[in-house]
Design a protein around this motif. Structure first.
Motif, short mmCIF file in Angstrom:
data_model
loop_
_atom_site.label_atom_id
_atom_site.label_comp_id
_atom_site.label_asym_id
_atom_site.label_seq_id
_atom_site.Cartn_x
_atom_site.Cartn_y
_atom_site.Cartn_z
N ALA A 285 20.76 -23.02 21.86
CA ALA A 285 21.89 -22.51 22.63
C ALA A 285 23.20 -22.84 21.91
O ALA A 285 23.27 -23.76 21.09
N SER A 286 24.23 -22.10 22.24
CA SER A 286 25.53 -22.29 21.59
C SER A 286 26.10 -23.68 21.84
O SER A 286 26.81 -24.22 20.99
N VAL A 287 25.81 -24.26 22.99
CA VAL A 287 26.40 -25.56 23.32
C VAL A 287 25.90 -26.66 22.38
O VAL A 287 26.57 -27.68 22.21
N TYR A 288 24.73 -26.46 21.75
CA TYR A 288 24.20 -27.46 20.83
C TYR A 288 24.74 -27.28 19.41
O TYR A 288 24.55 -28.16 18.57
N MET A 289 25.40 -26.17 19.15
CA MET A 289 25.92 -25.90 17.82
C MET A 289 27.00 -26.93 17.47
O MET A 289 27.79 -27.32 18.33
N GLU A 290 27.06 -27.37 16.23
CA GLU A 290 27.94 -28.47 15.85
C GLU A 290 29.42 -28.20 16.09
O GLU A 290 30.23 -29.13 16.20
N CYS A 291 29.82 -26.93 16.19
CA CYS A 291 31.22 -26.58 16.40
C CYS A 291 31.54 -26.26 17.85
O CYS A 291 32.65 -25.78 18.15
N SER A 292 30.61 -26.51 18.77
CA SER A 292 30.83 -26.09 20.15
C SER A 292 32.00 -26.81 20.80
O SER A 292 32.66 -26.27 21.69
N GLY A 293 32.29 -28.04 20.36
CA GLY A 293 33.45 -28.75 20.92
C GLY A 293 34.75 -28.07 20.58
O GLY A 293 35.64 -27.94 21.43
N LYS A 294 34.87 -27.61 19.34
CA LYS A 294 36.08 -26.89 18.94
C LYS A 294 36.22 -25.61 19.75
O LYS A 294 37.32 -25.26 20.21
N HIS A 295 35.11 -24.90 19.95
CA HIS A 295 35.16 -23.66 20.72
C HIS A 295 35.51 -23.93 22.18
O HIS A 295 36.25 -23.15 22.79
N ALA A 296 35.00 -25.02 22.73
CA ALA A 296 35.37 -25.37 24.10
C ALA A 296 36.86 -25.67 24.18
O ALA A 296 37.54 -25.28 25.14
N ARG B 204 37.00 -24.87 5.76
CA ARG B 204 35.87 -25.01 6.66
C ARG B 204 36.15 -26.04 7.77
O ARG B 204 37.22 -26.05 8.37
N SER B 205 35.22 -26.93 8.06
CA SER B 205 35.39 -27.81 9.22
C SER B 205 36.44 -28.91 9.01
O SER B 205 36.79 -29.60 9.97
N THR B 206 36.93 -29.08 7.79
CA THR B 206 38.04 -30.02 7.62
C THR B 206 39.31 -29.53 8.29
O THR B 206 40.27 -30.28 8.43
N LEU B 207 39.30 -28.27 8.74
CA LEU B 207 40.45 -27.72 9.48
C LEU B 207 40.43 -28.07 10.97
O LEU B 207 41.39 -27.77 11.68
N LYS B 208 39.37 -28.69 11.46
CA LYS B 208 39.21 -28.80 12.92
C LYS B 208 40.34 -29.54 13.62
O LYS B 208 40.74 -29.18 14.72
N ALA B 209 40.87 -30.59 13.00
CA ALA B 209 41.99 -31.28 13.64
C ALA B 209 43.19 -30.35 13.77
O ALA B 209 43.91 -30.39 14.78
N LEU B 210 43.41 -29.50 12.78
CA LEU B 210 44.52 -28.54 12.83
C LEU B 210 44.25 -27.46 13.87
O LEU B 210 45.17 -27.04 14.59
N GLN B 211 43.01 -27.01 13.97
CA GLN B 211 42.67 -26.01 14.99
C GLN B 211 42.84 -26.60 16.39
O GLN B 211 43.35 -25.93 17.30
N THR B 212 42.44 -27.85 16.54
CA THR B 212 42.60 -28.50 17.84
C THR B 212 44.06 -28.78 18.14
O THR B 212 44.49 -28.72 19.31
N LEU B 213 44.85 -29.05 17.13
CA LEU B 213 46.29 -29.22 17.33
C LEU B 213 46.89 -27.94 17.91
O LEU B 213 47.72 -28.00 18.84
N ALA C 84 36.56 -31.91 20.47
CA ALA C 84 37.11 -30.64 20.00
C ALA C 84 37.34 -30.65 18.49
O ALA C 84 37.42 -29.58 17.87
N CYS C 85 37.42 -31.83 17.90
CA CYS C 85 37.63 -31.97 16.45
C CYS C 85 36.31 -32.22 15.71
O CYS C 85 36.31 -32.38 14.49
N ALA C 86 35.20 -32.24 16.44
CA ALA C 86 33.95 -32.74 15.89
C ALA C 86 33.10 -31.68 15.20
O ALA C 86 33.21 -30.49 15.49
N SER C 87 32.24 -32.17 14.30
CA SER C 87 31.08 -31.42 13.84
C SER C 87 29.88 -32.25 14.30
O SER C 87 29.25 -32.97 13.53
N HIS C 88 29.60 -32.18 15.59
CA HIS C 88 28.68 -33.12 16.23
C HIS C 88 27.22 -32.76 15.98
O HIS C 88 26.90 -31.65 15.55
N ILE C 89 26.34 -33.71 16.26
CA ILE C 89 24.91 -33.53 15.98
C ILE C 89 24.11 -33.15 17.23
O ILE C 89 22.89 -33.11 17.19
#
Length: 336
Positions: A132-143, A54-63, A80-85
């Motif tokens: 909106a999608s931009v508020y979703m916690e994974c939007s940084g990774k998608h950006a 799950r989101s523990t992969l984000k640093a690897l996805q951003t890499l 891009a690595c965040a699960s932001h609020i």
């Protein structure tokens, strides 16, 4: 292909929930501690079993996004690595990453959501705005994904498809850093491909960020060092002010990343890495267990661990008053 994670028969008791002196619930799971060279230091349950990380992969996805050419640095790399609020500060960074890639939030393919931050959510509702999608916690990774696609001249419309060049690169990066073959592939809550590896592989992968050097002759390790530095220098981006991951990073200098369905990763500056999976999918005790395992390994001190406990929200309430707490289970060691 493996189609399931570990079972209760092979799990350890990682946490209990006590109400007025009565143990009301027990959290079973698995956990692992590895050293800076990836050596196994301690294990509980069945950490060799696969988990969707799950989101523990984000640093690897951003890499992988950096490897594809995304030009991200500082706060823009951290988001891009965040699960932001979803605070205005988080959202501004996401929009800026998109804008630098000549895109806007309409390109995001994560689902629409409200901010997880209550004040930000209430403000949007009062102003009459929609989720909106931009508020979703994974939007940084998608950006970050979209910035990578722009840089590599890959299609942006299909960036979440498993056969897209970027997602193929993500899979290769996960396999390379974990030292494992991917054992299953699914669709994460944000719509991106999610991969199953073992907790041991996950812990080893995350340890490599702490030990990566910015002077490495290999670009992938220079990028890993860049990601490590960005996250620790901007901990508020990773989750949000007062939230457990951000507090642990800010106060202890320990990388922290939670993931849905009971995942928690911690990496100390010395490279010691902990990965925890609660079998019932609950996230309420994972940070407590991970901190204790780092403490048992000697990678953090007791004073620091005690300092961040209030951010973990371990109190159990009755009638609005504390009547119990979430505590470590019988299988979690005090030292090893």
């Amino acid at each position: 292909m493996t189609t399931a994670t570990f079972t209760g028969d092979s799990a350890a008791e990682l946490a209990v929930v006590s109400r007025n002196g009565f143990v009301e619930s027990r959290h079973l799971g698995s956990a692992v501690v590895v050293g800076r060279e990836g050596e196994l230091l301690y294990e509980l349950g069945s950490p060799s079993s696969p988990v969707f990380a799950r989101s523990t992969l984000k640093a690897l996805q951003t890499l992988a996004s950096l490897e594809a050419g995304a030009e991200l640095d500082g706060e823009h790399l951290a988001i891009a690595c965040a699960s932001h609020i979803g605070t205005p500060g988080h959202v501004a960074l996401v929009r800026d990453v998109l804008g630098r890639a000549a895109l806007d939030e309409r390109a995001l393919q994560c689902p629409p959501a409200w901010p997880l931050d209550r004040a930000s959510r209430d403000s949007l509702i009062r102003s009459g705005e929609a989720s909106a999608s931009v508020y979703m916690e994974c939007s940084g990774k998608h950006a970050g994904f979209l910035a990578a696609c722009r840089a590599a001249e890959w299609p942006v419309e299909t960036y979440l498809q498993p056969d897209h060049p970027l997602q193929q690169l993500v899979a290769q990066t996960v396999a390379r850093f974990s030292g494992e073959q991917i054992r299953a592939t699914g669709v994460d809550g944000c719509g991106a491909p999610v991969f199953a590896i073992s907790l041991t592989g996950l812990a080893r992968a995350m340890s490599r960020f702490a030990t990566a050097q910015s002077s490495s002759p290999f670009a992938i390790f220079r990028n890993a060092a860049k990601i490590w530095r960005a996250q620790l220098e901007h901990p508020w981006t990773i989750q949000g002010a007062g939230r457990a991951d951000s507090v642990v990073m800010e106060q202890l200098g320990v990388f922290a990343k939670s993931g849905a369905e009971g995942l928690q990763v911690l990496v100390a500056p010395d490279g010691t890495s902990v990965a925890v999976k609660m079998l019932d999918g609950s996230n309420r005790a994972g940070m407590l267990v991970a901190l204790q395992l780092l403490l048992a390994a000697g990678s953090i001190d007791a004073e620091g661990a005690q300092r961040v406990l209030p951010a973990l929200r371990l109190e159990v309430l009755g009638g609005g008053q504390p009547v119990g707490s979430i505590m470590l289970g019988k299988d979690v060691p005090t030292t090893f």
